[in-house]
Design a protein around this motif. Structure first.
Motif, PDB file in Angstrom:
ATOM      1  N   VAL A   1       0.833  -1.202   0.000  1.00 37.31           N
ATOM      2  CA  VAL A   1       0.000   0.000   0.000  1.00 37.31           C
ATOM      3  C   VAL A   1       0.864   1.247   0.000  1.00 37.31           C
ATOM      4  CG1 VAL A   1      -1.851  -1.219   1.185  1.00 37.31           C
ATOM      5  CG2 VAL A   1      -0.191   0.090   2.522  1.00 37.31           C
ATOM      6  N   ASN A   2       2.172   1.098   0.212  1.00 34.14           N
ATOM      7  CA  ASN A   2       3.095   2.237   0.188  1.00 34.14           C
ATOM      8  C   ASN A   2       3.649   2.518  -1.207  1.00 34.14           C
ATOM      9  OD1 ASN A   2       2.902   2.569   3.023  1.00 34.14           O
ATOM     10  ND2 ASN A   2       4.427   0.946   3.336  1.00 34.14           N
ATOM     11  N   LEU A   3       3.226   1.730  -2.180  1.00 37.90           N
ATOM     12  CA  LEU A   3       3.661   1.983  -3.561  1.00 37.90           C
ATOM     13  C   LEU A   3       2.809   3.116  -4.137  1.00 37.90           C
ATOM     14  CD1 LEU A   3       4.051  -1.742  -4.712  1.00 37.90           C
ATOM     15  CD2 LEU A   3       5.893  -0.103  -4.307  1.00 37.90           C
ATOM     16  N   THR A   4       3.118   4.312  -3.741  1.00 36.14           N
ATOM     17  CA  THR A   4       2.232   5.457  -4.013  1.00 36.14           C
ATOM     18  C   THR A   4       2.210   5.880  -5.471  1.00 36.14           C
ATOM     19  OG1 THR A   4       4.050   6.934  -3.395  1.00 36.14           O
ATOM     20  CG2 THR A   4       2.475   6.342  -1.669  1.00 36.14           C
ATOM     21  N   GLN A   5       3.184   5.423  -6.283  1.00 35.08           N
ATOM     22  CA  GLN A   5       3.197   5.786  -7.698  1.00 35.08           C
ATOM     23  C   GLN A   5       2.549   4.710  -8.571  1.00 35.08           C
ATOM     24  OE1 GLN A   5       4.315   8.863  -8.733  1.00 35.08           O
ATOM     25  NE2 GLN A   5       4.426   9.148  -6.521  1.00 35.08           N
ATOM     26  N   LEU A   6       2.024   3.671  -7.932  1.00 33.67           N
ATOM     27  CA  LEU A   6       1.486   2.543  -8.675  1.00 33.67           C
ATOM     28  C   LEU A   6       0.253   2.951  -9.474  1.00 33.67           C
ATOM     29  CD1 LEU A   6       2.491  -0.399  -8.821  1.00 33.67           C
ATOM     30  CD2 LEU A   6       0.677  -0.997  -7.207  1.00 33.67           C
ATOM     31  N   VAL A   7       0.271   2.629 -10.768  1.00 29.20           N
ATOM     32  CA  VAL A   7      -0.856   2.883 -11.663  1.00 29.20           C
ATOM     33  C   VAL A   7      -1.577   1.577 -11.988  1.00 29.20           C
ATOM     34  CG1 VAL A   7      -1.507   3.698 -13.966  1.00 29.20           C
ATOM     35  CG2 VAL A   7       0.221   4.934 -12.646  1.00 29.20           C
ATOM     36  N   LYS A   8      -0.813   0.497 -12.123  1.00 28.10           N
ATOM     37  CA  LYS A   8      -1.418  -0.786 -12.491  1.00 28.10           C
ATOM     38  C   LYS A   8      -0.821  -1.886 -11.626  1.00 28.10           C
ATOM     39  CE  LYS A   8      -2.372  -3.845 -16.428  1.00 28.10           C
ATOM     40  NZ  LYS A   8      -2.322  -3.979 -17.896  1.00 28.10           N
ATOM     41  N   LEU A   9      -1.706  -2.690 -11.038  1.00 29.36           N
ATOM     42  CA  LEU A   9      -1.304  -3.864 -10.268  1.00 29.36           C
ATOM     43  C   LEU A   9      -2.088  -5.051 -10.815  1.00 29.36           C
ATOM     44  CD1 LEU A   9       0.226  -5.219  -7.942  1.00 29.36           C
ATOM     45  CD2 LEU A   9      -1.691  -4.619  -6.449  1.00 29.36           C
ATOM     46  N   SER A  10      -1.381  -6.002 -11.433  1.00 30.29           N
ATOM     47  CA  SER A  10      -2.028  -7.155 -12.051  1.00 30.29           C
ATOM     48  C   SER A  10      -1.381  -8.423 -11.513  1.00 30.29           C
ATOM     49  CB  SER A  10      -1.891  -7.089 -13.577  1.00 30.29           C
ATOM     50  OG  SER A  10      -2.763  -7.990 -14.210  1.00 30.29           O
ATOM     51  N   LEU A  11      -2.140  -9.164 -10.706  1.00 30.45           N
ATOM     52  CA  LEU A  11      -1.665 -10.396 -10.074  1.00 30.45           C
ATOM     53  C   LEU A  11      -2.641 -11.532 -10.365  1.00 30.45           C
ATOM     54  CD1 LEU A  11      -0.650  -8.881  -6.616  1.00 30.45           C
ATOM     55  CD2 LEU A  11       0.844  -9.353  -8.535  1.00 30.45           C
ATOM     56  N   ARG A  12      -3.148 -11.592 -11.556  1.00 38.83           N
ATOM     57  CA  ARG A  12      -4.126 -12.605 -11.944  1.00 38.83           C
ATOM     58  C   ARG A  12      -3.513 -14.002 -11.926  1.00 38.83           C
ATOM     59  NH1 ARG A  12      -4.831 -10.703 -16.476  1.00 38.83           N
ATOM     60  NH2 ARG A  12      -3.637 -12.122 -17.796  1.00 38.83           N
ATOM     61  N   ASN A  13      -4.272 -14.973 -11.362  1.00 37.60           N
ATOM     62  CA  ASN A  13      -3.898 -16.386 -11.404  1.00 37.60           C
ATOM     63  C   ASN A  13      -2.497 -16.621 -10.841  1.00 37.60           C
ATOM     64  OD1 ASN A  13      -4.258 -19.128 -11.996  1.00 37.60           O
ATOM     65  ND2 ASN A  13      -3.280 -18.919 -14.000  1.00 37.60           N
ATOM     66  N   CYS A  14      -2.293 -16.213  -9.604  1.00 38.95           N
ATOM     67  CA  CYS A  14      -0.987 -16.359  -8.953  1.00 38.95           C
ATOM     68  C   CYS A  14      -1.052 -17.237  -7.705  1.00 38.95           C
ATOM     69  CB  CYS A  14      -0.426 -14.986  -8.586  1.00 38.95           C
ATOM     70  SG  CYS A  14       0.177 -14.041  -9.997  1.00 38.95           S
TER      71      CYS A  14
ATOM     72  N   LEU B   1      -2.553 -16.748  -4.968  1.00 34.30           N
ATOM     73  CA  LEU B   1      -2.443 -15.918  -3.761  1.00 34.30           C
ATOM     74  C   LEU B   1      -3.638 -16.163  -2.848  1.00 34.30           C
ATOM     75  CD1 LEU B   1      -1.287 -12.658  -5.545  1.00 34.30           C
ATOM     76  CD2 LEU B   1       0.131 -14.119  -4.109  1.00 34.30           C
ATOM     77  N   GLN B   2      -3.464 -15.877  -1.569  1.00 35.77           N
ATOM     78  CA  GLN B   2      -4.547 -16.085  -0.622  1.00 35.77           C
ATOM     79  C   GLN B   2      -4.542 -14.957   0.416  1.00 35.77           C
ATOM     80  OE1 GLN B   2      -3.450 -19.900   1.023  1.00 35.77           O
ATOM     81  NE2 GLN B   2      -2.290 -18.972   2.685  1.00 35.77           N
ATOM     82  N   GLY B   3      -5.377 -15.099   1.437  1.00 31.45           N
ATOM     83  CA  GLY B   3      -5.494 -14.072   2.461  1.00 31.45           C
ATOM     84  C   GLY B   3      -6.475 -12.992   2.060  1.00 31.45           C
ATOM     85  N   ALA B   4      -6.416 -11.881   2.785  1.00 38.99           N
ATOM     86  CA  ALA B   4      -7.323 -10.757   2.538  1.00 38.99           C
ATOM     87  C   ALA B   4      -6.711  -9.807   1.518  1.00 38.99           C
ATOM     88  CB  ALA B   4      -7.611 -10.027   3.830  1.00 38.99           C
ATOM     89  N   ILE B   5      -7.576  -9.078   0.809  1.00 38.90           N
ATOM     90  CA  ILE B   5      -7.116  -8.055  -0.132  1.00 38.90           C
ATOM     91  C   ILE B   5      -6.751  -6.812   0.665  1.00 38.90           C
ATOM     92  CG2 ILE B   5      -7.793  -6.556  -2.032  1.00 38.90           C
ATOM     93  CD1 ILE B   5      -9.607  -8.765  -3.025  1.00 38.90           C
ATOM     94  N   PRO B   6      -5.530  -6.310   0.518  1.00 38.97           N
ATOM     95  CA  PRO B   6      -5.144  -5.098   1.252  1.00 38.97           C
ATOM     96  C   PRO B   6      -5.974  -3.889   0.832  1.00 38.97           C
ATOM     97  CG  PRO B   6      -3.214  -6.244   0.373  1.00 38.97           C
ATOM     98  CD  PRO B   6      -4.412  -6.861  -0.271  1.00 38.97           C
ATOM     99  N   ASP B   7      -5.956  -2.875   1.659  1.00 42.05           N
ATOM    100  CA  ASP B   7      -6.649  -1.622   1.374  1.00 42.05           C
ATOM    101  C   ASP B   7      -5.725  -0.724   0.555  1.00 42.05           C
ATOM    102  OD1 ASP B   7      -8.010   0.725   1.324  1.00 42.05           O
ATOM    103  OD2 ASP B   7      -7.869   1.142   3.475  1.00 42.05           O
TER     104      ASP B   7
ATOM    105  N   GLN C   1      -7.148 -17.111  -4.497  1.00 42.43           N
ATOM    106  CA  GLN C   1      -7.942 -17.670  -3.400  1.00 42.43           C
ATOM    107  C   GLN C   1      -8.123 -16.656  -2.280  1.00 42.43           C
ATOM    108  OE1 GLN C   1      -4.949 -20.198  -3.982  1.00 42.43           O
ATOM    109  NE2 GLN C   1      -6.098 -20.535  -5.854  1.00 42.43           N
ATOM    110  N   PHE C   2      -8.342 -15.401  -2.652  1.00 39.17           N
ATOM    111  CA  PHE C   2      -8.536 -14.371  -1.644  1.00 39.17           C
ATOM    112  C   PHE C   2      -9.839 -14.625  -0.885  1.00 39.17           C
ATOM    113  CE2 PHE C   2      -5.810 -11.944  -4.683  1.00 39.17           C
ATOM    114  CZ  PHE C   2      -4.751 -11.756  -3.817  1.00 39.17           C
TER     115      PHE C   2
END
Length: 962
Positions: free
Chosen positions: A243-256, A258-264, A280-281
């Motif tokens: 969440v500290n990646l303040t310059q992030l425009v695109k985040l794509s983690l499809r089919n990885c 991953l599990q747990g909760a989705i961060p804010d 598996q979020f």
């Protein structure tokens, strides 16, 4: 000796001639030599590099070679850039590239190059752009590439590269773009990449990466695009630090995985595109609103619960997908009500397969909004809110291509020729001009629908080129897998007083330099682009070839005379050296011959052949007898004096082992006796030669049959025969693991190392990379692995072995599982950046598995095929503990085969007549493994196959046809 003197004089004269030419060169001689050797490593079917042996590279403008405008301090010109993209080149990259010490741009994009990336490229400290994407390069990335501290853009995407991403890449201190997508890289993403403070775009999607997402990546404060789709970070969560990646425009983690909760991610102000689908979020959707400029939110195919937050209202949203989750409650109509659409905008909302019961607000939708609600309880009451129209099957509507810039101009062709066409102009209505045609692709755009942004994109292009808007036409565009956006641009000359209807030479050079050197201003919304082609046609075809002949300057003439005098003085020394070296080489050959002929061993049943015997058997190793080639050397078909056919494996000089090691390997192979292993008949160890003589396998390799290269009249292997071949190979490997003394790990199981005899019995071959299992210690225990440098073939390598360097019996199980998938699909392990395990798993998840089954094997019982596919995928599990043992593999194959119907023939498209002769299946009753000879999908799945064993069903669930 007189002949030797003549030869020496000839070489000396040649040397003088070369020296004279070098003296008249304006390009650094070492770089000229490097270019000549680079060409030797390339195959150039279109003869694009035909002028690479004519004169000086910089003075005569060799194709694709651009030099600095000024001479260096050493008095020579130096090569600055190599542009050899889209030239249909094959062959390999030469290590001599490392001699271009001043090179800044190396561009071999979109060719057919094979082999590995030379480590010598790491010597070019000046290199800024390394562009090797769109080839068939294999092997791992050399650690030496981490020495390229001036690197700005590193592109090796869409190849067949494998292995780990080197830790040394943390030293690429100036790199802004790392594009390594669509390969087979494996192991952990190095956390040390967090040191790359200038990194903006990291694209590593479509690989075999595992481990966890490094929390340290939060230190990449300039990172704008992080694209890691289709990897396997099984059990990993998205680090909260992201969440500290303040310059992030695109985040794509499809089919990885991953599990747990989705961060804010609400604190990231520039975030526009978020794709976390097919993971598996769990837990609810974060309640805080994301940035207002969101265009895409895809959280589909997870295990999210709760309701849709009321904050889901974004004015520029194009795609919202929450399908296939556990969401419930009411659907807030504010998702579409609070949007301000223009006529070009579009919004797709996919909510199918959840537990939504109602719509909160007015369901009346604007014309450019599509909602999909099927699979929700709300659809059970079609009277409420008139929702029935949104509960039907999904309608796929492809985005229309654009052809938007020639409106108002005549449709007929210009009178000149087909290279010209009418172009719009702000000065006149239209005029006839020759456009430049450019293939262009957005690799990671931050939107899902292009029309609303076409105008801003056109302004971006023309402003970067210093053009007028009417000089650009987007001829067409189309979305591709990724998703990526391919388009074709036309650039027209500007209409002015000179009425020029084409670009001049300097302008073409400038335009190409802007595109190929990535001089466009940074734009994270459109994302990184790639140049697909810049092909000069029509009047531009020969524009950049400088035909002006350069005159030799007085200084160069003087230098040439001096060089000629020096040559005369050097002739006698060169001849003396040649005579001396010839004598030393002769003595070395005599010594080597004596040594090799004096060291041998006598093994029962193992024949020692002479060099003359094997030369006679292979017609002096004539090219017509060559049947294969590998890293060890060539394989030749031979006929011994007793009319027995053999395969002779002859080591090349660079592959010769030490005598002790060679004879030890023979002694080991002589112990291996199994009907599913290729038998070693004898060897030759004389005349400086090392040759192994094997039984000949007339039906070649399994790879040839899978690919269809075998031009046999018998057709394609049917399903039953593929199972039997699989069983034979598995039995051979099981023998190596459990009955050989000591046991052996093969380490290079692949379809090309499984050979077929005259009756199509499978036999495992090529033990050149095999390793012995350690003996037990005094207490009777032994390690179940061998620690070794990773070797093998990309696409077949065990991911755990790649990561830990620990070779186990389960490594061979993984490789054999890949062979099973090849037999089932006809695909290659790696092709155009696509991995066979991932492709099969995705087809399985999407319910389209039967569409990728190889249709050439004819009919098959679907239950049997499902069990074979389940076994194959269980062998290819990333975790070795989840893979079956080779004994379990053999037993399962035997169980599947035991319940197959009787099969009369090996092939899918022939049968046997009453006399036992092969005839086409249309002329006799078919003998397939299914019910009848038809090959339709419905009939292929009619037969039943109930196996007595389900030993792998707890790893992968039984496949259900969809």
């Amino acid at each position: 000796m007189p002949g030797l003197r003549i030869h020496g004089y000839a070489l000396a004269v040649s040397f003088c001639f070369i020296t004279f030419i070098a003296a008249s060169q304006r390009t650094d001689p070492s770089e000229v030599n490097a270019l000549i050797n680079i060409k030797k490593s390339l195959i150039d079917p279109k003869n694009n590099l035909r002028n690479w042996n004519k004169g000086d590279p910089c003075a005569r403008n060799w194709t694709g070679v651009w030099c600095f405008d000024d001479m260096g301090a050493d008095g020579y010109f130096h090569v600055r850039e190599i542009y050899l993209m889209t030239m249909n080149l094959s062959g390999s990259l030469s290590p001599h590239l490392g001699q271009l010490s001043k090179l800044e741009i190396m561009d071999f994009m979109w060719n057919n190059l094979t082999g590995t990336i030379p480590k010598e490229i790491g010597n070019i400290k000046s290199l800024k752009l390394l562009l090797l994407n769109g080839n068939m390069l294999s092997g791992s990335l050399p650690d030496e590439l981490g020495n390229l501290s001036n690197m700005n853009r590193f592109q090796v995407d869409e190849n067949q590269l494998s292995g780990l991403i080197p830790e040394s890449f943390a030293n690429l201190s100036n790199v802004r773009h790392l594009h390594m997508n669509n390969n087979s890289f494996s192991g952990q993403l190095p956390s040390s990449l967090s040191k790359l403070s200038n990194l903006m775009h990291l694209l590593v999607d479509n690989n075999n990466l595992s481990g966890h997402l490094p929390p340290e990546f939060s230190m990449l404060r300039g990172l704008a695009i992080l694209q890691l789709d289709n990897n396997n970070f099984s059990g990993s969560e998205i680090p909260s630090t992201y969440v500290n990646l303040t310059q992030l425009v695109k985040l794509s983690l499809r089919n990885c995985s991953l599990q747990g909760a989705i961060p804010d991610f609400s604190s990231i102000p520039k975030l526009t595109y978020l794709d976390l689908s097919w993971n598996q979020f769990t837990g609810p959707i974060p309640s805080k609103k994301l940035a207002d400029n969101m265009t895409t939110i895809d959280l589909s195919n997870n295990r999210l619960n709760g309701s849709i937050p009321q904050s889901f209202s974004y004015p520029h949203l194009q795609n919202l997908s929450l399908a296939n989750n556990l969401l419930s409650g009411s659907i807030p109509a504010s998702i579409w009500q609070n949007m301000s659409f223009d006529e070009k905008a579009k919004l797709t909302i996919d909510l199918h397969n959840n537990s939504f019961s109602d719509v909160l607000g007015n369901l009346t939708l604007p014309a450019n909004v599509t909602v999909r609600l099927s699979g929700n309880p709300i659809c059970n009451n079609s009277d409420t809110h008139s929702i029935g129209q949104y509960c039907g099957p999904k309608e796929e509507k492809a985005e229309q291509d654009s052809t938007n810039s020639t409106t108002g101009c005549p449709t007929q062709a210009c009178p000149t020729d087909h290279s010209y066409e009418y172009a719009p102009s702000s000065s006149v209505r239209c005029f006839c001009a020759a456009p430049l045609r450019i293939g262009y692709r957005l690799k990671s755009p931050s939107f899902s629908y292009f029309p609303p942004y076409i105008t801003s994109f056109e302004h971006y292009i023309v402003e970067s080129l210093n053009f007028h808007l009417d000089q650009l036409s987007i001829d067409s565009y189309a979305w591709e897998e990724g998703p990526r956006l391919r388009m074709y641009l036309k650039l027209f000359p500007h209409y002015n007083d000179s009425h020029s209807n084409m670009f001049n030479t300097s302008e073409v050079r400038r335009i190409k330099d802007v595109f190929s050197s990535w001089h466009f201003p940074r734009t994270d919304f459109f994302g990184p682009y790639e140049l697909l082609n810049f092909t000069l046609l029509g009047p531009y075809e020969n524009l950049l070839i400088d035909s002006e002949k350069k005159k030799i300057s007085t200084g160069i003439i003087i230098a040439s005379v001096i060089a000629a005098v020096a040559c005369v003085l050097a002739i006698s020394a060169i001849i003396t050296l040649l005579i001396s070296r010839r004598h030393m080489k002769y003595q070395h050959k005599i010594s080597r011959k004596r040594m090799s002929s004096n060291i041998s061993i006598k093994i029962d049943g193992m024949k020692i052949f002479t060099y003359k015997e094997l030369a006679r058997a292979t017609n002096k190793f004539d090219i017509s007898t060559k049947v294969g080639q590998g890293g060890y050397g060539n394989v030749y078909k031979g006929i011994l004096s007793d009319d027995i056919f053999v395969a002779v494996k002859r080591a090349e000089e660079g592959s010769l082992q030490g005598q002790k090691e060679f004879l030890t390997e023979i002694e080991l192979l002589s112990r291996l006796h199994h009907r599913n292993l290729v038998s070693l008949i004898g060897y030759c160890n004389e005349e400086g030669e090392q040759m192994l003589v094997y039984e000949f396998m007339p039906n070649g390799t399994l790879r040839d049959w899978i690919s269809g290269k075998c031009k046999k009249t018998t057709g394609s292997l049917n399903f039953t025969m593929r199972l039997r071949i699989s069983l034979g190979a598995a039995k051979g490997i099981l023998y190596l693991h459990t009955e050989a003394n000591p046991p052996i790990f093969h380490r290079d199981i692949k379809a090309s190392n499984i050979l077929l005899d005259s009756k199509f019995n499978a036999k495992v071959a090529d033990f050149g990379l095999s390793r012995l299992v350690p003996y037990s210690d005094e207490e009777g225990t032994a390690p179940n692995y061998v620690s070794t440098v990773v070797k093998g073939t990309p696409g077949y390598l065990d991911p755990e072995y790649l990561l830990t360097h620990k070779l186990t019996d389960k490594s061979d199980v993984y490789s054999l599982g890949i062979v099973f998938l090849e037999l089932l699909t006809g695909m290659q392990p790696i092709s155009h950046g696509k991995n066979i395990v991932r492709e099969v798993n995705m087809a399985l998840q999407s319910g389209t598995i039967y569409s990728i089954i190889d249709s050439r094997m004819g009919s098959y019982p679907s239950d049997c095929l499902d069990k074979f596919l389940t076994l194959a995928l269980s062998c290819c599990q990333d975790n070795p503990e989840q893979r079956p043992s080779m004994l379990d593999v053999v037993r399962e194959l035997e169980n599947i085969i035991a319940v197959l119907p009787e099969t009369e023939t090996l092939f899918s498209d022939v049968s046997l007549d009453s006399s036992g002769n092969m005839v086409p299946s249309s002329s006799a009753s078919a003998a397939g493994s299914g019910s009848g000879s038809h090959n339709t999908r419905e009939e292929q799945h009619m037969s039943s196959c109930v196996s007595g064993s389900d030993l792998v069903s707890d790893v992968i669930p039984t496949i259900v046809p969809r």
